[in-house]
Design an enzyme around this catalytic site. Sequence first.
Site, PDB file in Angstrom:
ATOM      1  N   THR A  37       0.829  -1.196   0.000  1.00 22.51           N
ATOM      2  CA  THR A  37       0.000   0.000   0.000  1.00 22.51           C
ATOM      3  C   THR A  37       0.869   1.254   0.000  1.00 22.51           C
ATOM      4  O   THR A  37       1.849   1.333   0.736  1.00 22.51           O
ATOM      5  CB  THR A  37      -0.923   0.003   1.231  1.00 22.51           C
ATOM      6  OG1 THR A  37      -1.704  -1.197   1.232  1.00 22.51           O
ATOM      7  CG2 THR A  37      -1.850   1.200   1.214  1.00 22.51           C
ATOM      8  N   GLN A  55      -5.008  -7.035  -6.306  1.00 20.29           N
ATOM      9  CA  GLN A  55      -5.431  -7.530  -5.002  1.00 20.29           C
ATOM     10  C   GLN A  55      -6.691  -6.796  -4.550  1.00 20.29           C
ATOM     11  O   GLN A  55      -6.763  -5.571  -4.617  1.00 20.29           O
ATOM     12  CB  GLN A  55      -4.330  -7.341  -3.955  1.00 20.29           C
ATOM     13  CG  GLN A  55      -4.639  -8.029  -2.634  1.00 20.29           C
ATOM     14  CD  GLN A  55      -3.581  -7.786  -1.581  1.00 20.29           C
ATOM     15  OE1 GLN A  55      -3.408  -6.663  -1.122  1.00 20.29           O
ATOM     16  NE2 GLN A  55      -2.867  -8.834  -1.194  1.00 20.29           N
ATOM     17  N   CYS A  57      -4.360  -7.744   5.724  1.00 15.55           N
ATOM     18  CA  CYS A  57      -4.187  -6.337   6.101  1.00 15.55           C
ATOM     19  C   CYS A  57      -4.566  -6.144   7.567  1.00 15.55           C
ATOM     20  O   CYS A  57      -5.694  -6.444   7.970  1.00 15.55           O
ATOM     21  CB  CYS A  57      -5.040  -5.442   5.209  1.00 15.55           C
ATOM     22  SG  CYS A  57      -4.873  -3.689   5.606  1.00 15.55           S
ATOM     23  N   LYS A  75      -3.890 -14.217   0.172  1.00 14.50           N
ATOM     24  CA  LYS A  75      -2.804 -13.822   1.068  1.00 14.50           C
ATOM     25  C   LYS A  75      -3.390 -13.686   2.467  1.00 14.50           C
ATOM     26  O   LYS A  75      -4.370 -12.965   2.661  1.00 14.50           O
ATOM     27  CB  LYS A  75      -2.160 -12.509   0.617  1.00 14.50           C
ATOM     28  CG  LYS A  75      -0.941 -12.113   1.446  1.00 14.50           C
ATOM     29  CD  LYS A  75      -0.294 -10.839   0.907  1.00 14.50           C
ATOM     30  CE  LYS A  75       1.008 -10.536   1.646  1.00 14.50           C
ATOM     31  NZ  LYS A  75       0.808 -10.244   3.072  1.00 14.50           N
ATOM     32  N   GLY A 106       7.936 -12.756   5.065  1.00 15.53           N
ATOM     33  CA  GLY A 106       8.362 -12.170   6.320  1.00 15.53           C
ATOM     34  C   GLY A 106       9.866 -12.142   6.502  1.00 15.53           C
ATOM     35  O   GLY A 106      10.523 -13.189   6.486  1.00 15.53           O
ATOM     36  N   ASP A 107      10.442 -10.936   6.635  1.00 18.98           N
ATOM     37  CA  ASP A 107      11.824 -10.718   7.076  1.00 18.98           C
ATOM     38  C   ASP A 107      12.887 -11.193   6.089  1.00 18.98           C
ATOM     39  O   ASP A 107      13.979 -11.578   6.496  1.00 18.98           O
ATOM     40  CB  ASP A 107      12.073 -11.394   8.435  1.00 18.98           C
ATOM     41  CG  ASP A 107      11.110 -10.930   9.502  1.00 18.98           C
ATOM     42  OD1 ASP A 107      10.571  -9.816   9.355  1.00 18.98           O
ATOM     43  OD2 ASP A 107      10.879 -11.675  10.463  1.00 18.98           O
TER      44      ASP A 107
END
Length: 664
Positions: free
Chosen positions: A316, A368, A399, A438, A508-509
């Site tokens: 976003t 999306q 989200c 997702k 993630g990460d």
Amino acid sequence: MADSNPVVAESAASNESSAATPALVERRGIAPIKPEYLITKTAPTKEESIAHLSEAIETQGDAGRVSEEGKSQGGAARDDRNENKKRSWKDKHVKNDRKKRGGQTKDRIVTRRIGDEVDLCFKIAGGQECERGESCKANHDIPKYLAAKPKDLGDHCVNFDVYGTCRYGYKCRYLGAHLDGEGKLVTDQAKIDGVQPQSSNVFSHDLTLNLRHFKFEFKRSEEYLKKMAEELAEAAKAQKGATLSSKQDEANEEQGVEDKESSEMTSQDINVLKPSTETVSVQEEVSLSDSPDVPLRPCEKKKIDFRGKTYLAPLTTVGNLPFRRICKEYGVDITCGEMAMATNLLQGQKSEMALLRRHRTEDLFGVQLTGNRVDTVIRACDMINQVANVDFVDLNMGCPIDLVFDAGSGSGLMQSPGKVRRIVKGMQSVLDVPVTVKFRMAIYDKKPIGVNLTQRFFECGASLGTLHGRSRQQRYTKLADWDYISQCASVNRGVPGSDQYMPIFGNGDILGPSDYYRHLEEHKVDGCMIARGALLKPWIFEEIKSNRDWDISSGERFDMLKRFANYGLEHWGSDTQGVNQTRRFMLEWQSFLHRYVPVGLLEVLPQKINERPPAYIGRNDLETLMASPDVSDWIKLSEMILGPAPEAFRFDPKHKANSTNVEG
């Protein structure tokens, strides 16, 4: 990349180096930068210490002289101290409140629109006639506009260079590039004739009017919703006419549980019967074995093998089209537009429709959607299937924003499994392209539901599931739980390579090739989606392709920003407002970019996404400027590319740096 200095770093070697460096334990959460680049406070010299001591003694002597004036000053000092205590208490609670809000800057100051001093009519600016004539509220006096207009920002207009003409005409801030000696606009007809469309999914105003006036035809979605409503009504009618004992037996038979030989109903059975006493609608949660199936069209649905492809997450604000173009240049395989609200799309909002824009370089592109109602999401998919050029549609169930979650959208959808089943089934019925989802591992900490959701999505026929290894509650305050992602990947998802197989991507990460390949090998996922890692260093996709850590130079990074500016001027416009928009989105991106630490400055490779860079100087002035956390320095960087910012321009970053916090 010829000027770059690649530093190859295998993941195993990096892990050994990390384990062998005891300094990392003492500096947990701090990027291990070489000492010669760190900015440290130097101890005061002997002369400075003596001068400071003399000043303190003199101040103390003055304070010891008691007088009526001194007494009043002392009272004022006490009041100041009390006020400071109150302010400190307030600041502490404000800080805690901001921490609870998940790292997003609320009540920020952002200049979104800066117009010209004289508002020239857009038609007149482009060398055309205004059909409104004297009734037009804008100015039609070109000499007056040019007299008040600020000087050009450069001598090359990207729109003129690409298209052979600039539709902003006299309003363009690079006007000299397409203005002749007589003050008239010029065009390059050869470029106009040979130019190819750069973007698709650019919709006409007629589509907006049809959506707003309810003239758009939703044939496929209406067919699905009608049949679903009929099945819901039939199920409710069957429940209403059944006796309590027969309903108990039927429930036990369907659920495969033992008969308790009792005519009394459990509270769960009563809840199942509740809809029978109320009006049944599409949105209500009714326990059904499956959603109604609508016969598919004769044409075969598009198939995509997502396995092993690099995937740029839908981001976003910062995941705009110019940023995606940058990532495509660095080799990303899959791109996805920013999250769009299904309701806003059905209302024909231009800002929401713009999120579906696709550049011609995006060869595998999806959009999306998010929504909290079955009918709105299905109708939005039906509209997209008819008017947009996309390769897949992704349902957002991750989200964490309060506004989205409280409305039952985003991660709030995970609370309604029946609704999710009907949405996914409905999306498949109206789309000719794959449906992906997702989602997060959980809504609340220590209550993971990702395994159950993974199984449900596979049973619904989703083509891809992307799991973010965090709960909605924790946001980004802890590292992603890749062990739980591995548990979800171990769920039966069909036979790899078959049409019924559902790949699982982890998210993630990930900030380097060692992270990427380690997750593929250890956690058995089919691929990885990259989000913040791409914001900190979009060249991560090139690093993954070549399996190396790239010591990219500050000059190459600056050239990247210049390309982004050109793409922004092409996308948002080269007039005053478009330049302002481009600058604002560049600064939003810079709020992430400044956290990148160049490879050549690190003691241990690679940089971890949860490590904050300490204050340091770069290998040259430009690298130092790019590392600054000060917004004023970001604006200076933008001025080196887009010219001076207007006096009225203000900017606060949307995202705060506490997304890199390390817990315990």
